[in-house]
Scaffold this motif. Structure first.
Motif, PDB file in Angstrom:
ATOM      1  N   GLN A 104      28.290  56.631  28.927  1.00  0.00           N
ATOM      2  CA  GLN A 104      28.505  55.354  29.453  1.00  0.00           C
ATOM      3  C   GLN A 104      27.495  54.370  28.512  1.00  0.00           C
ATOM      4  OE1 GLN A 104      29.500  53.855  33.076  1.00  0.00           O
ATOM      5  NE2 GLN A 104      31.164  52.478  32.151  1.00  0.00           N
ATOM      6  N   ASP A 105      27.978  53.337  27.637  1.00  0.00           N
ATOM      7  CA  ASP A 105      26.753  52.559  27.166  1.00  0.00           C
ATOM      8  C   ASP A 105      27.521  51.274  27.252  1.00  0.00           C
ATOM      9  OD1 ASP A 105      26.491  55.462  25.277  1.00  0.00           O
ATOM     10  OD2 ASP A 105      24.831  54.585  26.272  1.00  0.00           O
ATOM     11  N   PRO A 106      26.785  50.039  27.401  1.00  0.00           N
ATOM     12  CA  PRO A 106      27.395  48.748  27.417  1.00  0.00           C
ATOM     13  C   PRO A 106      28.000  48.400  25.781  1.00  0.00           C
ATOM     14  CG  PRO A 106      25.327  48.805  28.193  1.00  0.00           C
ATOM     15  CD  PRO A 106      25.340  50.157  27.792  1.00  0.00           C
ATOM     16  N   GLY A 107      29.139  48.086  26.156  1.00  0.00           N
ATOM     17  CA  GLY A 107      30.130  47.754  24.923  1.00  0.00           C
ATOM     18  C   GLY A 107      30.878  48.696  24.406  1.00  0.00           C
ATOM     19  N   HIS A 108      30.570  50.044  24.948  1.00  0.00           N
ATOM     20  CA  HIS A 108      31.242  51.174  24.458  1.00  0.00           C
ATOM     21  C   HIS A 108      32.364  51.766  25.273  1.00  0.00           C
ATOM     22  CE1 HIS A 108      29.032  51.135  20.287  1.00  0.00           C
ATOM     23  NE2 HIS A 108      27.917  50.933  21.163  1.00  0.00           N
ATOM     24  N   GLY A 109      32.048  51.432  26.641  1.00  0.00           N
ATOM     25  CA  GLY A 109      32.884  52.255  27.601  1.00  0.00           C
ATOM     26  C   GLY A 109      32.389  53.596  27.544  1.00  0.00           C
ATOM     27  N   LEU A 110      33.314  54.421  27.780  1.00  0.00           N
ATOM     28  CA  LEU A 110      33.029  56.106  28.030  1.00  0.00           C
ATOM     29  C   LEU A 110      33.577  56.753  26.806  1.00  0.00           C
ATOM     30  CD1 LEU A 110      34.817  55.741  31.400  1.00  0.00           C
ATOM     31  CD2 LEU A 110      32.447  56.742  31.256  1.00  0.00           C
ATOM     32  N   ARG A 111      32.525  57.516  26.455  1.00  0.00           N
ATOM     33  CA  ARG A 111      32.662  58.125  25.108  1.00  0.00           C
ATOM     34  C   ARG A 111      32.422  59.755  25.452  1.00  0.00           C
ATOM     35  NH1 ARG A 111      29.085  55.243  20.586  1.00  0.00           N
ATOM     36  NH2 ARG A 111      27.660  55.371  22.567  1.00  0.00           N
ATOM     37  N   LEU A 112      33.303  60.284  24.818  1.00  0.00           N
ATOM     38  CA  LEU A 112      33.399  61.993  25.307  1.00  0.00           C
ATOM     39  C   LEU A 112      32.439  62.502  24.389  1.00  0.00           C
ATOM     40  CD1 LEU A 112      34.866  64.295  26.705  1.00  0.00           C
ATOM     41  CD2 LEU A 112      36.552  64.477  24.703  1.00  0.00           C
ATOM     42  N   ILE A 113      31.509  63.615  25.031  1.00  0.00           N
ATOM     43  CA  ILE A 113      30.262  64.303  24.033  1.00  0.00           C
ATOM     44  C   ILE A 113      31.029  65.714  23.994  1.00  0.00           C
ATOM     45  CG2 ILE A 113      28.326  65.042  24.215  1.00  0.00           C
ATOM     46  CD1 ILE A 113      27.366  63.002  26.423  1.00  0.00           C
ATOM     47  N   HIS A 114      31.396  66.404  24.826  1.00  0.00           N
ATOM     48  CA  HIS A 114      31.938  67.691  24.840  1.00  0.00           C
ATOM     49  C   HIS A 114      33.023  68.018  26.031  1.00  0.00           C
ATOM     50  CE1 HIS A 114      29.527  69.643  21.531  1.00  0.00           C
ATOM     51  NE2 HIS A 114      28.644  68.844  22.109  1.00  0.00           N
ATOM     52  N   TYR A 115      33.707  68.715  25.832  1.00  0.00           N
ATOM     53  CA  TYR A 115      34.614  69.125  26.788  1.00  0.00           C
ATOM     54  C   TYR A 115      34.861  70.923  27.106  1.00  0.00           C
ATOM     55  CZ  TYR A 115      38.669  69.419  23.864  1.00  0.00           C
ATOM     56  OH  TYR A 115      39.388  69.689  22.639  1.00  0.00           O
ATOM     57  N   SER A 116      35.269  71.277  27.989  1.00  0.00           N
ATOM     58  CA  SER A 116      35.526  72.712  28.241  1.00  0.00           C
ATOM     59  C   SER A 116      36.956  72.927  28.935  1.00  0.00           C
ATOM     60  CB  SER A 116      34.577  73.376  29.193  1.00  0.00           C
ATOM     61  OG  SER A 116      34.815  74.644  29.727  1.00  0.00           O
ATOM     62  N   TYR A 117      37.502  73.941  28.409  1.00  0.00           N
ATOM     63  CA  TYR A 117      39.039  74.146  28.880  1.00  0.00           C
ATOM     64  C   TYR A 117      38.897  75.651  29.307  1.00  0.00           C
ATOM     65  CZ  TYR A 117      39.144  75.835  24.038  1.00  0.00           C
ATOM     66  OH  TYR A 117      38.710  76.448  22.566  1.00  0.00           O
ATOM     67  N   GLY A 118      37.817  76.288  29.786  1.00  0.00           N
ATOM     68  CA  GLY A 118      38.059  77.379  30.230  1.00  0.00           C
ATOM     69  C   GLY A 118      36.318  78.123  30.113  1.00  0.00           C
TER      70      GLY A 118
ATOM     71  N   TYR B  27      37.640  47.572  34.186  1.00  0.00           N
ATOM     72  CA  TYR B  27      38.938  48.430  34.240  1.00  0.00           C
ATOM     73  C   TYR B  27      38.886  49.226  32.580  1.00  0.00           C
ATOM     74  CZ  TYR B  27      40.383  46.199  38.481  1.00  0.00           C
ATOM     75  OH  TYR B  27      40.710  46.063  39.643  1.00  0.00           O
ATOM     76  N   PHE B  28      39.185  50.387  32.938  1.00  0.00           N
ATOM     77  CA  PHE B  28      38.990  51.256  31.565  1.00  0.00           C
ATOM     78  C   PHE B  28      40.615  51.730  31.301  1.00  0.00           C
ATOM     79  CE2 PHE B  28      34.689  51.218  30.577  1.00  0.00           C
ATOM     80  CZ  PHE B  28      34.070  51.212  31.592  1.00  0.00           C
ATOM     81  N   CYS B  29      40.809  51.655  30.275  1.00  0.00           N
ATOM     82  CA  CYS B  29      42.185  52.309  29.593  1.00  0.00           C
ATOM     83  C   CYS B  29      41.816  53.522  29.111  1.00  0.00           C
ATOM     84  CB  CYS B  29      43.058  51.470  28.971  1.00  0.00           C
ATOM     85  SG  CYS B  29      42.696  51.409  27.189  1.00  0.00           S
TER      86      CYS B  29
END
Lengths: 117, 112
Positions: free
Chosen positions: A37-51, B86-88
């Motif tokens: 999470q960075d100002p102006g960018h919201g939440l950005r996905l780096i990596h994820y795991s599905y198992g 708030y985030f969508c």
């Protein structure tokens, strides 16, 4: 919190050093995610795991690697930290069951604040 | 590609209403809404599924226009506790378990 713990919560490091952030869950959820999470960018996905041992890249994966050797643990590693990786990192978990069956509603950890000098 | 939220910030008095919009360039399966208070983790508010089903918060409502790939969050008779960012989050494509992509956030401030 729904059984999700991040460590460390705060870390200051120097450019070029390796850093590992840990996410531990007690919910036995299949899916785990790392966001920054960075100002102006919201939440950005780096990596994820599905198992266990199953991971995939998100939208900002360059400079990061992950590992998941057990259902409960998801590690995020910065092999050589840079100042651009100064951020707040959130781990999240989800499952496709429960009240929102079929939808991946996320539960977030408290976050890890990383400062790279 | 991140969905776009508008406005970027809203300032209200208690009891006033607000609308936050979320727009995507991709066909969506679902839209999620989360709220984050300062220094805390984001918390799930509600989910809107393709086909119109809404699940989540009691006092906050939302709409989802599948054809326009847009969602709006309606906060009526705002309370001080509504303050936060708030985030969508959108899930594109035809599967429910797709990756969640978040907008940049809308900062809501409610004053007494």
């Amino acid at each position: 919190d729904a059984g999700i713990t991040q460590s460390p919560r705060h870390k200051v490091t120097e450019t070029g050093t390796p850093v590992t952030l840990r996410c531990h869950q007690t919910e036995n959820h299949r899916y785990m995610y790392w966001y920054r999470q960075d100002p102006g960018h919201g939440l950005r996905l780096i990596h994820y795991s599905y198992g266990v041992k199953d991971t995939d890249k998100g939208e900002v994966s360059d400079g990061y690697s992950v590992s998941r050797s057990k259902t409960e643990d998801f590690l995020l590693t910065l092999e050589s930290a840079t100042s651009s990786q100064t951020s707040v990192y959130f781990c999240a978990i989800s499952d496709l069951g429960g009240a929102y069956s079929g939808a991946n509603v996320l539960t977030f950890g408290a976050g890890s604040r990383l400062t790279v000098l | 590609q991140q969905p776009v939220q508008s406005p970027q910030a809203v300032i209200l008095r208690e009891g006033e209403d607000a609308v936050i919009n979320c727009s995507s360039s991709k066909a969506l399966y679902s839209v999620h809404w989360y709220r984050q208070k300062h220094g805390e983790a984001p918390v799930f508010l509600m989910i809107l599924l393709k086909g119109g089903e809404q699940k989540g918060h009691e006092k906050i409502s939302a709409s989802f226009n599948e054809k326009k790939q847009q969602s709006s969050l309606y906060l009526t008779a705002s309370q001080l506790s509504y303050s936060g960012t708030y985030f969508c989050g959108t899930v594109a494509g035809g599967t429910s378990y797709g990756k969640l992509t978040f907008g940049q956030g809308t900062i809501l401030t409610v004053h007494p």
